[in-house]
Motif scaffolding. Sequence first.
Motif, short mmCIF file in Angstrom:
data_model
loop_
_atom_site.label_atom_id
_atom_site.label_comp_id
_atom_site.label_asym_id
_atom_site.label_seq_id
_atom_site.Cartn_x
_atom_site.Cartn_y
_atom_site.Cartn_z
N TYR A 211 1.45 51.39 -18.55
CA TYR A 211 0.36 50.60 -17.96
C TYR A 211 -0.66 51.52 -17.27
N ALA A 212 -0.18 52.58 -16.62
CA ALA A 212 -1.10 53.50 -15.92
C ALA A 212 -2.01 54.20 -16.93
N GLU A 213 -1.45 54.56 -18.11
CA GLU A 213 -2.26 55.20 -19.14
C GLU A 213 -3.31 54.24 -19.70
N ILE A 214 -2.91 52.98 -19.90
CA ILE A 214 -3.84 51.98 -20.43
C ILE A 214 -4.97 51.76 -19.40
N TYR A 215 -4.58 51.67 -18.15
CA TYR A 215 -5.54 51.49 -17.05
C TYR A 215 -6.56 52.64 -17.06
N ARG A 216 -6.05 53.86 -17.24
CA ARG A 216 -6.91 55.05 -17.21
C ARG A 216 -7.98 55.00 -18.32
N VAL A 217 -7.57 54.60 -19.55
CA VAL A 217 -8.52 54.69 -20.68
C VAL A 217 -9.45 53.47 -20.78
N LEU A 218 -9.17 52.43 -19.98
CA LEU A 218 -10.04 51.23 -20.02
C LEU A 218 -11.27 51.42 -19.14
N LYS A 219 -12.39 50.83 -19.58
CA LYS A 219 -13.59 50.83 -18.73
C LYS A 219 -13.38 49.85 -17.58
N PRO A 220 -13.93 50.14 -16.40
CA PRO A 220 -13.80 49.19 -15.29
C PRO A 220 -14.35 47.82 -15.69
N GLY A 221 -13.66 46.77 -15.27
CA GLY A 221 -14.08 45.40 -15.58
C GLY A 221 -13.49 44.87 -16.87
N SER A 222 -12.85 45.72 -17.67
CA SER A 222 -12.35 45.24 -18.98
C SER A 222 -10.92 44.69 -18.89
N LEU A 223 -10.55 43.98 -19.96
CA LEU A 223 -9.29 43.22 -19.94
C LEU A 223 -8.23 43.85 -20.84
N TYR A 224 -6.97 43.64 -20.46
CA TYR A 224 -5.82 44.11 -21.23
C TYR A 224 -4.81 42.97 -21.32
N VAL A 225 -4.32 42.71 -22.54
CA VAL A 225 -3.28 41.68 -22.69
C VAL A 225 -2.06 42.30 -23.35
N SER A 226 -0.87 41.88 -22.90
CA SER A 226 0.36 42.38 -23.51
C SER A 226 1.34 41.25 -23.76
N VAL A 271 -0.09 49.73 -10.82
CA VAL A 271 -1.01 50.75 -11.33
C VAL A 271 -2.47 50.39 -11.05
N GLY A 272 -2.72 49.24 -10.45
CA GLY A 272 -4.09 48.89 -10.04
C GLY A 272 -4.70 47.69 -10.74
N PHE A 273 -3.99 47.10 -11.75
CA PHE A 273 -4.56 45.94 -12.46
C PHE A 273 -4.58 44.71 -11.56
N GLU A 274 -5.58 43.84 -11.82
CA GLU A 274 -5.55 42.47 -11.25
C GLU A 274 -4.86 41.62 -12.32
N ILE A 349 0.98 38.76 -20.47
CA ILE A 349 0.31 39.08 -19.21
C ILE A 349 -1.12 39.53 -19.54
N LEU A 350 -2.08 38.92 -18.82
CA LEU A 350 -3.49 39.28 -19.01
C LEU A 350 -3.97 39.94 -17.71
N CYS A 351 -4.49 41.16 -17.85
CA CYS A 351 -4.89 41.92 -16.66
C CYS A 351 -6.33 42.40 -16.75
N ARG A 352 -6.92 42.66 -15.59
CA ARG A 352 -8.27 43.23 -15.57
C ARG A 352 -8.26 44.52 -14.75
N LYS A 353 -8.99 45.52 -15.26
CA LYS A 353 -9.18 46.73 -14.45
C LYS A 353 -10.36 46.42 -13.52
N PRO A 354 -10.17 46.48 -12.22
CA PRO A 354 -11.26 46.09 -11.32
C PRO A 354 -12.50 46.97 -11.51
N ILE A 355 -13.67 46.39 -11.17
CA ILE A 355 -14.94 47.13 -11.33
C ILE A 355 -14.93 48.35 -10.42
N SER A 356 -14.44 48.17 -9.20
CA SER A 356 -14.40 49.35 -8.33
C SER A 356 -13.01 49.48 -7.75
#
Length: 356
Positions: A211-226, A271-274, A349-356
């Motif tokens: 999850y930390a790796e996915i968080y790192r490569v995602l642009k802020p504000g974007s979504l991840y589903v697993s 890892v920081g996801f919402e 699970i649907l997560c968002r990387k926060p904008i800031s």
Amino acid sequence: MDTVALFFTGALIAGGIYWFLCVLGPAERKGKRALDLSGGSISAEKVQDNYKQYWSFFRRPKEIETADKVPDFVDTFYNLVTDIYEWGWGQSFHFSPSIRGKSHRDATRLHEEMAVDLIQAKPGQKILDVGCGVGGPMRAIASHSRANVVGITINEYQVKRARDHNRKAGLDALCEVVCGNFLKMPFGDNTFDGAYSIEATCHAPKLEEVYAEIYRVLKPGSLYVSYEWVTTAKFNPDDEEHVEVIQGIERGDALPGLRAYSDIAVAAKKVGFEVVKEKDLAAPPAEPWWTRLKMGRLAYWRNHVVVQILSAVGVAPKGTVDVHEMLFKTADFLSRGGETEIFSPMHMILCRKPIS
Ligand SMILES: C=C(CC[C@@H](C)[C@H]1CC[C@H]2C3=CC[C@H]4[C@H](C)[C@@H](O)CC[C@]4(C)[C@H]3CC[C@]12C)C(C)C
Ligand SMILES: C[S@@+](CC[C@H](N)C(=O)[O-])C[C@H]1O[C@@H](n2cnc3c(N)ncnc32)[C@H](O)[C@@H]1O
């Protein structure tokens, strides 16, 4: 024997062979042929040894806990099973809830499209497929969304298969496949507009690492589903039968240890996801996902006979029979896990990387 008797005996034998091969039916009509079964990137004479090596990981559970050994063990597993999966299941290596009036193929595709709809992928965006297999979901998702999909898998043989399928489907302009470890991805920070993983991150020894790796490569504000493999609230670790089923699933599916459903959001938040949404897609009113496995039993038995013959005459590598037998048993553990509702392969699970 007179001519008439000879004719009827011949017709009976021909009818028997037709019934065995055609009416009993292949589990999956379009796909790999039994004659093409291989050990992936492993040479034919080493398949049996690699199968034994695969099992030895479970005899030394400490090795499984050593995180850096897991990707190798998962890679070996996929060399052994990829062709059999494609032959008997298709190009999408995951489950989906059954849908009344729809074929397995349609139900699979809808389950895949749901993932990309959840992350709101738009045409032209760059989307990551974490643990892409031979690319069944990737092709469905690229056609549905017209987004560019980049898939990553640890298994070199799957990369080759996925690229071939992409080219044949005319989707190689939209779909790219990379060989690599999802615990250490060869992509820069803030690269992707969205990401999904379908029944793949269960192979990570620690969920927060992938999850930390996915968080790192995602642009802020974007979504991840697993879609995660989990034990549900009905799992009782003191019930011997429950433990037997869960261990059977772990051993037959190269899992370093199944997680509880309640661990998933904890890892995402750590890892920081919402966490935007969480739902077990297998829970009623969804129709059972395991009926497809149970319905195929007769075909799997037929497949076993085919594998035994091909292995005996030297067409399939020695060891293919053992691998097939392991999958046969795994199918039973998975069905039992589904029927007792102690296991789900689709805890979403649907997560968002926060904008800031
Ligand atoms: C997500 C993962 C894989 C999930 C499924 C795609 C596979 C799990 C068990 C597999 C199978 C079991 C029985 C096989 C059968 C004996 C054979 O004749 C044909 C192939 C099978 C149906 C095979 C197909 C794929 C599975 C359903 C895991 C690994 C995390
Ligand atoms: C069950 S398959 C699912 C494939 C695909 N998502 C699908 O649904 O068809 C799991 C996938 O995860 C990949 N995988 C497992 N561990 C990995 C790792 N450490 N790095 C990259 N890929 C990995 C496997 O190689 C395989 O492609």
